[in-house]
Design an enzyme around this catalytic site. Structure first.
Site, PDB file in Angstrom:
ATOM      1  N   CYS A   4      40.566  66.766   1.506  1.00 42.98           N
ATOM      2  CA  CYS A   4      41.134  65.448   1.785  1.00 42.98           C
ATOM      3  C   CYS A   4      42.611  65.417   1.418  1.00 42.98           C
ATOM      4  CB  CYS A   4      40.383  64.375   0.996  1.00 42.98           C
ATOM      5  SG  CYS A   4      41.073  62.721   1.193  1.00 42.98           S
ATOM      6  N   CYS A  33      44.514  58.552  -3.668  1.00 39.40           N
ATOM      7  CA  CYS A  33      43.437  57.586  -3.497  1.00 39.40           C
ATOM      8  C   CYS A  33      42.436  57.766  -4.630  1.00 39.40           C
ATOM      9  CB  CYS A  33      42.763  57.814  -2.143  1.00 39.40           C
ATOM     10  SG  CYS A  33      41.186  56.998  -1.949  1.00 39.40           S
ATOM     11  N   CYS A  92      37.578  59.232  -4.585  1.00 39.33           N
ATOM     12  CA  CYS A  92      36.822  60.441  -4.925  1.00 39.33           C
ATOM     13  C   CYS A  92      37.339  61.046  -6.225  1.00 39.33           C
ATOM     14  CB  CYS A  92      36.934  61.483  -3.808  1.00 39.33           C
ATOM     15  SG  CYS A  92      36.059  61.026  -2.296  1.00 39.33           S
ATOM     16  N   CYS A  94      38.793  58.941   6.228  1.00 43.21           N
ATOM     17  CA  CYS A  94      38.180  59.228   4.927  1.00 43.21           C
ATOM     18  C   CYS A  94      36.998  60.171   5.112  1.00 43.21           C
ATOM     19  CB  CYS A  94      37.715  57.922   4.273  1.00 43.21           C
ATOM     20  SG  CYS A  94      36.841  58.156   2.717  1.00 43.21           S
ATOM     21  N   GLN A 108      21.246  50.504  -0.271  1.00 41.19           N
ATOM     22  CA  GLN A 108      21.837  51.744  -0.763  1.00 41.19           C
ATOM     23  C   GLN A 108      22.793  52.328   0.272  1.00 41.19           C
ATOM     24  OE1 GLN A 108      21.630  52.946  -3.712  1.00 41.19           O
ATOM     25  NE2 GLN A 108      19.758  52.164  -4.652  1.00 41.19           N
ATOM     26  N   TYR A 134      15.783  42.570  -8.982  1.00 49.31           N
ATOM     27  CA  TYR A 134      16.983  42.999  -8.249  1.00 49.31           C
ATOM     28  C   TYR A 134      16.572  43.667  -6.937  1.00 49.31           C
ATOM     29  CZ  TYR A 134      18.792  42.524 -13.020  1.00 49.31           C
ATOM     30  OH  TYR A 134      19.101  42.067 -14.274  1.00 49.31           O
ATOM     31  N   GLU A 153      15.563  38.279  -6.591  1.00 47.51           N
ATOM     32  CA  GLU A 153      16.956  38.609  -6.297  1.00 47.51           C
ATOM     33  C   GLU A 153      17.779  37.322  -6.365  1.00 47.51           C
ATOM     34  OE1 GLU A 153      20.437  39.900  -5.524  1.00 47.51           O
ATOM     35  OE2 GLU A 153      18.900  41.464  -5.418  1.00 47.51           O
ATOM     36  N   ASP A 182      16.347  47.623 -10.420  1.00 42.94           N
ATOM     37  CA  ASP A 182      17.483  48.336  -9.822  1.00 42.94           C
ATOM     38  C   ASP A 182      18.710  47.456  -9.988  1.00 42.94           C
ATOM     39  OD1 ASP A 182      19.201  49.932  -8.425  1.00 42.94           O
ATOM     40  OD2 ASP A 182      18.152  49.797  -6.500  1.00 42.94           O
ATOM     41  N   CYS A 195      22.532  53.026 -11.545  1.00 42.69           N
ATOM     42  CA  CYS A 195      23.720  53.654 -10.949  1.00 42.69           C
ATOM     43  C   CYS A 195      24.794  53.906 -12.003  1.00 42.69           C
ATOM     44  CB  CYS A 195      24.273  52.812  -9.813  1.00 42.69           C
ATOM     45  SG  CYS A 195      24.756  51.143 -10.293  1.00 42.69           S
TER      46      CYS A 195
END
Length: 459
Positions: free
Chosen positions: A76, A82, A85, A158, A281, A310, A331, A379, A406
């Site tokens: 990239c 940026c 990543c 990207c 996701q 969630y 939720e 989640d 996450c």
């Protein structure tokens, strides 16, 4: 060779031992941890100290004495400018090692658990996987934020977004230039266009949402025409009004400019309706891997009652329903709950029900009503579970809790809190949902400590 004192602009030589939670290389000097961007484990590097803190420092590479065989030339051209990543300079195998190690460290060090992260499920393809793209708009163009800033780095293409998302964002940028539509300025609160949001399904169809500092835009028909020319399979174009200051991307008001205000997609053999704010996701193939592991850990036989907190648009809820007796989803986002109910009806799933509200309130309400689910799945967002949610979960006394996370740090914190309620981590596995970034998903099974285990632990 004796090292000079650790001070600003001093030069040192050290071995890169691993990676921080932010994806920076770690070098230890004089008992202090030095964080070095772009460093790869196993390398010997000459570094210059750029910042000295109380028990740590930051440095930059002056020379790599012994490059790692896992170092790669970033494909990239924006990498390093940026902030999207973190691992373009690593082999994918090394990236997976770093992520699994991060999960294990969090569970051991923060969670106080001796459970071993059994492995990490890597992606079949680490490129162009994101089915949801959120492009900030700045005075210089449309792209992504520079690391640890809100300065927008304009990006034409990207490597982790889909091509149709990039084409759509470019079309919005071209429309802004052609008709002199101003970008939103965070410092002054003036300007119109704040973000371009694009969601893409497995068939390549897309939904575009333009987030603006107001209720309407000039030249809306021209905007729709330019987006459709760039992305002919666009299903709908939506305007979202966000006039609040701060970094929250979406406001609460939506208006359809063209087409429909939702997108259909398939996941785990089920069909889902997704509106803009519905959680889904971002990596569809890896989501199927993740949900498969969650179902395995839930250990369902067809008779259980399951509570899914969630639940988003009901993706994992409906997957659970195929294996359980009864499933309840909760939720806070109203649009997501509407989508979840429609998704259940669309797929002919009748053993589910959904509640809209804050997870803590819903959990407390269901606990007070005497609900005693066999399994609870969670989640949560990156901030993890609020202590009162964990308390309400423990009050309902499920046999098993399946936690999808996450963020390893908040997962470790919550595993420790669950331990105080008598729930022990039994199995854990990482899933690389976000290739080339430092983020990693984890699914973990927590189950009640039996009396015999408790007695053995007290001996």
């Amino acid at each position: 060779m004796e090292q000079p004192p650790l001070r600003l602009h001093s030069i040192h030589t050290g071995l890169v031992e691993g990676y921080s939670a932010e994806g920076l290389g770690i070098v230890r000097l004089d008992g202090a941890v030095v964080f070095v961007p772009g460093a790869v484990r196993g390398e010997t590097v000459d570094i210059k100290i750029t910042k000295v803190m109380k028990s740590a420092a930051a440095g930059e590479i002056l020379r790599i004495q012994t490059p790692s065989p896992e170092r790669r030339e970033p494909a990239c051209p924006y990498f390093g400018r940026c902030g999207g990543c973190d691992f373009q300079h690593l082999s994918y195998e090394e990236e997976l090692w770093a992520k699994r190690r991060r999960v294990q460290d969090a569970l051991s060090r923060l969670g106080g658990s001796d459970v071993e992260a059994a492995g990490i499920a890597g992606a079949a393809s680490p490129a162009h996987y994101r089915n949801k793209s959120q492009y900030p708009v700045g005075v210089g163009g449309i792209g992504f934020y520079q690391a640890r800033s809100h300065r927008v780095v304009p990006v034409e293409r990207c490597l982790i977004q889909t091509e149709v998302s990039d084409r759509t964002a470019r079309a919005v940028g071209d429309w802004m230039k052609r008709y002199q539509i101003p970008a939103y300025d965070e410092t002054t609160g003036r300007g119109l266009i704040r973000h371009v949001y694009v969601r893409v399904n497995a068939r390549g169809e897309s939904l575009c949402c333009v987030v603006c500092n107001g209720k309407k835009l000039p030249r809306e028909p021209e905007l729709a025409a330019m987006i459709l020319e760039a992305a002919p399979d666009t299903a709908g174009i939506v305007l979202n009004a966000n006039t609040a200051k701060g970094n929250v991307i979406l406001g609460s008001k939506y208006r359809t400019v063209w087409g429909q205000n939702y997108l259909m997609d398939t996941l785990c053999g089920l069909e889902f309706k997704l509106s803009v704010p519905s959680f889904y996701q971002v990596n569809r193939p890896q989501a199927e891997v993740l949900y498969g592991k969650a179902l395995e850990l839930a250990g369902l036989t067809g008779r259980e009652t399951v509570l899914d907190l969630y639940c988003g648009a009901g993706t994992i809820t409906l997957c659970l329903a195929a294996k359980a007796g009864r499933v309840i989803g909760a939720e806070i986002v109203p649009e997501a709950i509407r989508d979840a109910r429609e998704n259940a009806a669309r797929n002919g799933v009748e053993n589910v029900e959904f509640f809209q509200g804050d997870a803590a309130d819903i959990a407390e309400k269901l606990s007070a009503e005497g609900l005693r689910p066999d399994v609870i799945t969670v989640d949560p967002p990156r901030k993890g579970l609020a202590p009162e949610v964990i308390g309400s979960i423990a009050e309902m006394s499920p046999e098993r809790v399946v936690y999808i996370s996450c963020d390893p740090a908040t997962l470790g914190r919550d595993v420790k809190i669950f331990g105080g309620y008598g729930y022990q981590a039994r199995r854990a596995e990482a899933v690389d949902m976000f290739p080339r970034t430092r983020h990693v998903e984890t699914v973990i099974l927590l189950s009640k400590v039996q009396k015999q285990e408790l007695r053995n632990g007290l001996k």
